[in-house]
Design a protein around this motif. Structure first.
Motif, mmCIF file in Angstrom:
data_model
loop_
_atom_site.group_PDB
_atom_site.id
_atom_site.type_symbol
_atom_site.label_atom_id
_atom_site.label_comp_id
_atom_site.label_asym_id
_atom_site.label_seq_id
_atom_site.Cartn_x
_atom_site.Cartn_y
_atom_site.Cartn_z
ATOM 1 N N VAL A 183 36.065 3.831 -2.782
ATOM 2 C CA VAL A 183 35.144 4.945 -3.017
ATOM 3 C C VAL A 183 35.845 5.951 -3.919
ATOM 4 C CG1 VAL A 183 33.834 6.839 -1.979
ATOM 5 C CG2 VAL A 183 33.996 4.633 -0.790
ATOM 6 N N ALA A 184 35.183 6.319 -5.017
ATOM 7 C CA ALA A 184 35.730 7.294 -5.958
ATOM 8 C C ALA A 184 37.141 6.908 -6.419
ATOM 9 C CB ALA A 184 35.737 8.696 -5.345
ATOM 10 N N GLY A 185 37.347 5.609 -6.625
ATOM 11 C CA GLY A 185 38.618 5.136 -7.161
ATOM 12 C C GLY A 185 39.730 4.974 -6.163
ATOM 13 N N ALA A 186 39.481 5.283 -4.885
ATOM 14 C CA ALA A 186 40.522 5.213 -3.863
ATOM 15 C C ALA A 186 40.111 4.267 -2.749
ATOM 16 C CB ALA A 186 40.796 6.602 -3.293
ATOM 17 N N VAL A 187 41.094 3.694 -2.055
ATOM 18 C CA VAL A 187 40.804 2.859 -0.889
ATOM 19 C C VAL A 187 40.336 3.768 0.239
ATOM 20 C CG1 VAL A 187 41.722 1.256 0.815
ATOM 21 C CG2 VAL A 187 42.455 1.081 -1.572
ATOM 22 N N PHE A 188 39.081 3.602 0.616
ATOM 23 C CA PHE A 188 38.445 4.447 1.624
ATOM 24 C C PHE A 188 38.777 3.963 3.028
ATOM 25 C CE2 PHE A 188 34.479 5.423 4.080
ATOM 26 C CZ PHE A 188 34.598 6.805 4.089
ATOM 27 N N VAL A 189 38.669 2.652 3.232
ATOM 28 C CA VAL A 189 38.997 2.045 4.515
ATOM 29 C C VAL A 189 39.219 0.555 4.269
ATOM 30 C CG1 VAL A 189 36.585 1.559 5.125
ATOM 31 C CG2 VAL A 189 38.290 1.846 6.953
ATOM 32 N N GLU A 190 39.996 -0.076 5.157
ATOM 33 C CA GLU A 190 40.264 -1.505 5.041
ATOM 34 C C GLU A 190 40.297 -2.109 6.426
ATOM 35 O OE1 GLU A 190 43.202 -2.899 2.039
ATOM 36 O OE2 GLU A 190 44.178 -3.892 3.746
ATOM 37 N N GLY A 191 39.813 -3.364 6.523
ATOM 38 C CA GLY A 191 39.828 -4.008 7.826
ATOM 39 C C GLY A 191 39.208 -5.383 7.794
ATOM 40 N N THR A 192 38.989 -5.941 8.980
ATOM 41 C CA THR A 192 38.343 -7.232 9.118
ATOM 42 C C THR A 192 36.837 -7.074 8.870
ATOM 43 O OG1 THR A 192 37.905 -6.952 11.471
ATOM 44 C CG2 THR A 192 40.044 -7.887 10.852
ATOM 45 N N VAL A 193 36.160 -8.205 8.765
ATOM 46 C CA VAL A 193 34.705 -8.174 8.582
ATOM 47 C C VAL A 193 34.049 -7.440 9.747
ATOM 48 C CG1 VAL A 193 32.622 -9.591 8.507
ATOM 49 C CG2 VAL A 193 34.631 -10.256 7.172
ATOM 50 N N ALA A 194 34.478 -7.731 10.962
ATOM 51 C CA ALA A 194 33.893 -7.085 12.140
ATOM 52 C C ALA A 194 34.096 -5.576 12.101
ATOM 53 C CB ALA A 194 34.493 -7.675 13.411
ATOM 54 N N GLU A 195 35.289 -5.161 11.691
ATOM 55 C CA GLU A 195 35.585 -3.727 11.644
ATOM 56 C C GLU A 195 34.776 -3.026 10.563
ATOM 57 O OE1 GLU A 195 40.264 -3.997 13.147
ATOM 58 O OE2 GLU A 195 39.768 -4.115 11.010
ATOM 59 N N ILE A 196 34.693 -3.624 9.385
ATOM 60 C CA ILE A 196 33.987 -2.982 8.276
ATOM 61 C C ILE A 196 32.482 -2.977 8.500
ATOM 62 C CG2 ILE A 196 33.462 -3.153 5.805
ATOM 63 C CD1 ILE A 196 36.309 -2.138 6.477
ATOM 64 N N SER A 197 31.948 -4.067 9.040
ATOM 65 C CA SER A 197 30.493 -4.169 9.218
ATOM 66 C C SER A 197 29.966 -3.209 10.267
ATOM 67 C CB SER A 197 30.102 -5.600 9.580
ATOM 68 O OG SER A 197 30.663 -5.987 10.823
ATOM 69 N N THR A 198 30.838 -2.727 11.153
ATOM 70 C CA THR A 198 30.392 -1.800 12.206
ATOM 71 C C THR A 198 30.920 -0.380 12.011
ATOM 72 O OG1 THR A 198 32.267 -2.458 13.605
ATOM 73 C CG2 THR A 198 30.200 -3.659 13.899
ATOM 74 N N ASP A 199 31.664 -0.146 10.934
ATOM 75 C CA ASP A 199 32.246 1.177 10.693
ATOM 76 C C ASP A 199 31.162 2.128 10.194
ATOM 77 O OD1 ASP A 199 33.607 3.437 9.516
ATOM 78 O OD2 ASP A 199 35.432 2.233 9.463
ATOM 79 N N PRO A 200 30.866 3.193 10.925
ATOM 80 C CA PRO A 200 29.792 4.106 10.512
ATOM 81 C C PRO A 200 30.073 4.802 9.183
ATOM 82 C CG PRO A 200 31.043 5.035 12.352
ATOM 83 C CD PRO A 200 31.485 3.606 12.197
ATOM 84 N N ARG A 201 31.337 4.995 8.848
ATOM 85 C CA ARG A 201 31.674 5.628 7.566
ATOM 86 C C ARG A 201 31.295 4.714 6.406
ATOM 87 N NH1 ARG A 201 37.881 6.251 8.497
ATOM 88 N NH2 ARG A 201 37.428 4.150 9.317
ATOM 89 N N VAL A 202 31.532 3.423 6.567
ATOM 90 C CA VAL A 202 31.179 2.469 5.533
ATOM 91 C C VAL A 202 29.673 2.380 5.389
ATOM 92 C CG1 VAL A 202 31.326 0.059 4.790
ATOM 93 C CG2 VAL A 202 33.289 1.167 5.876
ATOM 94 N N TYR A 232 28.203 3.145 1.794
ATOM 95 C CA TYR A 232 27.954 1.926 1.017
ATOM 96 C C TYR A 232 26.758 1.131 1.479
ATOM 97 C CZ TYR A 232 28.689 -2.455 -1.432
ATOM 98 O OH TYR A 232 28.501 -3.550 -2.214
ATOM 99 N N LEU A 233 26.616 0.931 2.757
ATOM 100 C CA LEU A 233 25.560 0.043 3.258
ATOM 101 C C LEU A 233 24.213 0.729 3.371
ATOM 102 C CD1 LEU A 233 27.557 -1.936 5.944
ATOM 103 C CD2 LEU A 233 27.135 -2.523 3.555
ATOM 104 N N GLY A 234 24.181 2.033 3.098
ATOM 105 C CA GLY A 234 22.898 2.684 2.925
ATOM 106 C C GLY A 234 22.408 3.532 4.084
ATOM 107 N N GLU A 235 23.085 3.536 5.191
ATOM 108 C CA GLU A 235 22.623 4.352 6.311
ATOM 109 C C GLU A 235 22.865 5.830 6.011
ATOM 110 O OE1 GLU A 235 23.890 3.264 10.163
ATOM 111 O OE2 GLU A 235 23.166 1.203 10.006
ATOM 112 N N ASN A 236 21.929 6.626 6.460
ATOM 113 C CA ASN A 236 21.975 8.075 6.277
ATOM 114 C C ASN A 236 21.895 8.457 4.792
ATOM 115 O OD1 ASN A 236 22.368 8.389 9.074
ATOM 116 N ND2 ASN A 236 24.582 8.139 8.824
ATOM 117 N N ALA A 237 21.462 7.506 3.945
ATOM 118 C CA ALA A 237 21.366 7.781 2.520
ATOM 119 C C ALA A 237 20.077 8.534 2.218
ATOM 120 C CB ALA A 237 21.418 6.486 1.742
#
Length: 249
Positions: free
Chosen positions: A221-240, A244-249
């Motif tokens: 995000v904005a040229g920087a690593v915002f967060v990193e993790g497994t698929v399970a971690e990223i798919s359920t991360d509210p920040r992501v 990116y995934l469109g929630e609260n957009a």
């Protein structure tokens, strides 16, 4: 202990006052299926260009298998085993897939000048090219001009072309981009079936592909690593989900 095959340390790229890549430190393990995702303008393609030597960094370093390649030319990185595909095909429209892949193999082997004289006379090269095209579902169209191939086949040809250099690390820049829905399954299956001994760093907007393919995800995000993790971690991360995934957009 896992082995790091591709690494960046505090990588920065500025375009004037604009910071396109902001202090990116990234580690990709050998044999990984590592996805790089993020919203448009996050700096994903800029990062790939830095990894492959298309752009020089303003600050920071790039390492391939422990070797500092920050100042290494792009073609030398390819010879070291770091290969990429592009968002937009970089193919010769008037060549056939067989000619395209055979030329890449011949250049890899240092006999490219001979291929121009007679492709039929380079049996070993042609046999390897034909086998590679079959692996990527292109055997039935290997004699057709590339320009008339369905777009999904062109994307597969580009991946096959990258594989002709025998990469140890493959960077796939949106391999399914622009592929019609009825051709996507074949492309996604080929990507999923890439050899396990080849490390893959994937940029992709199709989250179904990302979540089915990756075992590690970095969110930019904005040229920087915002967060990193497994698929399970990223798919359920509210920040992501928010950025990116469109929630609260």
């Amino acid at each position: 202990m896992s082995e790091i095959v591709l690494e960046t340390r505090h990588l920065v790229r500025r375009f004037g006052a604009f910071l396109a890549t902001n202090d990116v430190s990234l580690k990709v393990e050998r044999g990984a299926r590592h996805a790089l995702i993020g919203p448009n303008g996050a700096g994903k393609t800029t990062l790939i260009n830095l990894l492959t030597g298309v752009l020089p960094p303003s600050e920071g370093q790039v390492f391939l298998e422990g070797e500092d390649i920050t100042s290494m030319a792009s073609f030398r990185r390819v010879k070291r085993g770091l290969t990429r595909t592009f968002q937009i095909n970089q193919l010769f429209n008037e060549f056939t897939p067989l000619e395209t892949v055979a030329l890449a193999i011949a250049e890899r082997e240092g006999v490219g000048h001979n291929l121009w004289r007679s492709i039929a006379g380079c049996g070993k090269v042609v046999d390897e090219a034909a086998a590679l095209l079959a692996r990527f579902g292109l055997a039935s169209v290997m004699g057709e001009r590339t320009v008339i191939l369905p777009y999904g086949k062109q994307r597969l040809l580009e991946i096959a072309l990258a594989f002709a250099s025998k990469p140890r690390v493959l960077l796939l820049d949106e391999p399914a981009a622009g592929v019609p829905e009825d051709e996507r399954h074949e492309v996604l299956q080929i990507v999923s079936d890439l050899p396990a001994d080849v490390t893959v760093l994937l940029i992709e907007h199709d989250m179904d592909l990302v979540f089915s393919f990756a075992n590690r995800i970095s969110v930019l995000v904005a040229g920087a690593v915002f967060v990193e993790g497994t698929v399970a971690e990223i798919s359920t991360d509210p920040r992501v989900k928010a950025v990116y995934l469109g929630e609260n957009a």
